[in-house]
Motif scaffolding. Sequence first.
Motif, short mmCIF file in Angstrom:
data_model
loop_
_atom_site.label_atom_id
_atom_site.label_comp_id
_atom_site.label_asym_id
_atom_site.label_seq_id
_atom_site.Cartn_x
_atom_site.Cartn_y
_atom_site.Cartn_z
N GLU A 35 0.92 -1.10 -0.05
CA GLU A 35 0.02 0.07 -0.13
C GLU A 35 1.04 1.12 0.02
OE1 GLU A 35 -2.65 -0.63 3.39
OE2 GLU A 35 -4.14 -1.35 1.91
N ARG A 36 1.98 1.41 0.62
CA ARG A 36 2.84 2.24 0.85
C ARG A 36 3.41 2.57 -0.57
NH1 ARG A 36 4.11 0.29 5.89
NH2 ARG A 36 6.06 -0.76 5.18
N ASN A 37 3.93 1.69 -0.95
CA ASN A 37 4.86 1.73 -2.34
C ASN A 37 3.82 1.86 -3.49
OD1 ASN A 37 4.22 -0.82 -3.33
ND2 ASN A 37 6.23 -1.72 -2.68
N GLY A 38 2.45 1.55 -3.32
CA GLY A 38 1.72 2.16 -4.61
C GLY A 38 1.45 0.70 -5.46
N SER A 39 1.85 -0.48 -4.98
CA SER A 39 1.68 -1.74 -5.80
C SER A 39 0.64 -2.56 -5.55
CB SER A 39 2.89 -2.63 -5.59
OG SER A 39 3.11 -3.02 -4.46
N PHE A 40 -0.09 -2.24 -4.42
CA PHE A 40 -1.29 -2.97 -3.82
C PHE A 40 -2.61 -2.52 -4.80
CE2 PHE A 40 -5.25 -3.20 -1.35
CZ PHE A 40 -5.13 -4.45 -1.14
N VAL A 41 -3.23 -3.67 -5.51
CA VAL A 41 -4.27 -3.34 -6.31
C VAL A 41 -5.57 -3.64 -5.37
CG1 VAL A 41 -5.50 -3.78 -8.52
CG2 VAL A 41 -3.00 -3.63 -8.29
N THR A 42 -5.76 -4.91 -4.85
CA THR A 42 -6.97 -5.31 -4.34
C THR A 42 -6.52 -6.59 -3.33
OG1 THR A 42 -9.20 -5.45 -4.38
CG2 THR A 42 -7.94 -6.64 -6.16
N GLY A 43 -7.38 -6.85 -2.38
CA GLY A 43 -7.58 -8.39 -1.90
C GLY A 43 -8.55 -8.33 -0.95
N ALA A 44 -8.56 -9.54 -0.69
CA ALA A 44 -9.95 -9.89 0.34
C ALA A 44 -9.54 -11.40 0.79
CB ALA A 44 -11.17 -10.23 -0.59
N THR A 45 -10.31 -11.47 1.98
CA THR A 45 -10.13 -12.56 2.87
C THR A 45 -11.38 -13.36 2.46
OG1 THR A 45 -9.06 -11.73 4.89
CG2 THR A 45 -10.28 -13.92 4.94
N LEU A 46 -11.38 -14.88 1.97
CA LEU A 46 -12.31 -15.69 1.57
C LEU A 46 -12.98 -16.44 2.76
CD1 LEU A 46 -10.47 -17.13 -1.73
CD2 LEU A 46 -12.04 -15.18 -1.56
N GLN A 47 -14.29 -16.72 2.43
CA GLN A 47 -14.91 -17.73 3.46
C GLN A 47 -14.60 -19.27 3.28
OE1 GLN A 47 -19.35 -17.20 3.52
NE2 GLN A 47 -19.29 -15.01 3.21
N GLY A 48 -14.75 -19.80 4.25
CA GLY A 48 -14.44 -21.16 4.01
C GLY A 48 -14.70 -22.07 2.83
N ALA A 49 -14.08 -23.20 2.61
CA ALA A 49 -14.37 -23.99 1.62
C ALA A 49 -15.63 -24.39 1.38
CB ALA A 49 -13.41 -25.10 1.37
N ASP A 50 -16.30 -24.81 2.82
CA ASP A 50 -17.64 -25.24 2.67
C ASP A 50 -18.60 -24.28 2.26
OD1 ASP A 50 -17.13 -23.45 4.94
OD2 ASP A 50 -18.46 -24.47 6.24
N SER A 51 -18.39 -22.89 2.01
CA SER A 51 -19.36 -21.93 1.49
C SER A 51 -19.15 -21.98 0.06
CB SER A 51 -19.19 -20.71 2.28
OG SER A 51 -18.00 -20.07 1.95
N GLY A 52 -18.18 -22.47 -0.81
CA GLY A 52 -17.98 -22.35 -2.12
C GLY A 52 -18.56 -23.55 -2.80
N ALA A 53 -18.47 -23.31 -4.12
CA ALA A 53 -18.82 -24.41 -5.10
C ALA A 53 -17.62 -24.47 -6.25
CB ALA A 53 -20.02 -24.07 -5.58
N ARG A 54 -17.55 -25.65 -6.88
CA ARG A 54 -16.73 -25.90 -8.21
C ARG A 54 -17.72 -25.78 -9.05
NH1 ARG A 54 -12.01 -29.83 -5.95
NH2 ARG A 54 -10.82 -28.48 -4.67
N VAL A 55 -17.25 -25.23 -10.06
CA VAL A 55 -18.10 -25.11 -11.50
C VAL A 55 -17.45 -25.67 -12.77
CG1 VAL A 55 -19.63 -23.77 -12.87
CG2 VAL A 55 -19.50 -23.22 -10.45
N ARG A 56 -17.99 -26.48 -13.39
CA ARG A 56 -17.54 -26.91 -14.58
C ARG A 56 -18.79 -27.34 -15.63
NH1 ARG A 56 -17.50 -32.67 -14.70
NH2 ARG A 56 -18.17 -33.74 -12.90
N ILE A 57 -18.26 -27.67 -16.73
CA ILE A 57 -19.35 -28.03 -17.65
C ILE A 57 -18.75 -29.44 -18.18
CG2 ILE A 57 -20.01 -27.60 -20.10
CD1 ILE A 57 -20.61 -25.33 -18.37
N ALA A 58 -19.78 -30.19 -18.28
CA ALA A 58 -19.65 -31.65 -18.41
C ALA A 58 -20.88 -32.05 -19.57
CB ALA A 58 -19.74 -32.60 -17.09
#
Length: 84
Positions: free
Chosen positions: A4-27
């Motif tokens: 942040e100080r040197n200006g290279s930070f763009v964005t970031g976030a903490t993610l919720q646990g894997a139990d709240s996510g999903a994997r998506v694919r096309i089959a």
Amino acid sequence: QEAERNGSFVTGATLQGADSGARVRIADGETVATDGPFAEATDLLSGFFIIDVPTCDDAIALAARMPTTEHGVVEVRPIWEHEW
């Protein structure tokens, strides 16, 4: 804080646990969504930062100074640039 100080930070976030996510694919032309947690996952992504630095070596050097490297692993990857 350094990024942040040197200006290279763009964005970031903490993610919720894997139990709240999903994997998506096309089959066979159909969307398949699998709810987490993902039993086969041994390493879990807990958050991300996007920084804008000139080289991969610069990103590695910055990652090496992150507190999370004391307790886990920081993975460095370039963003895939798409031509739309």
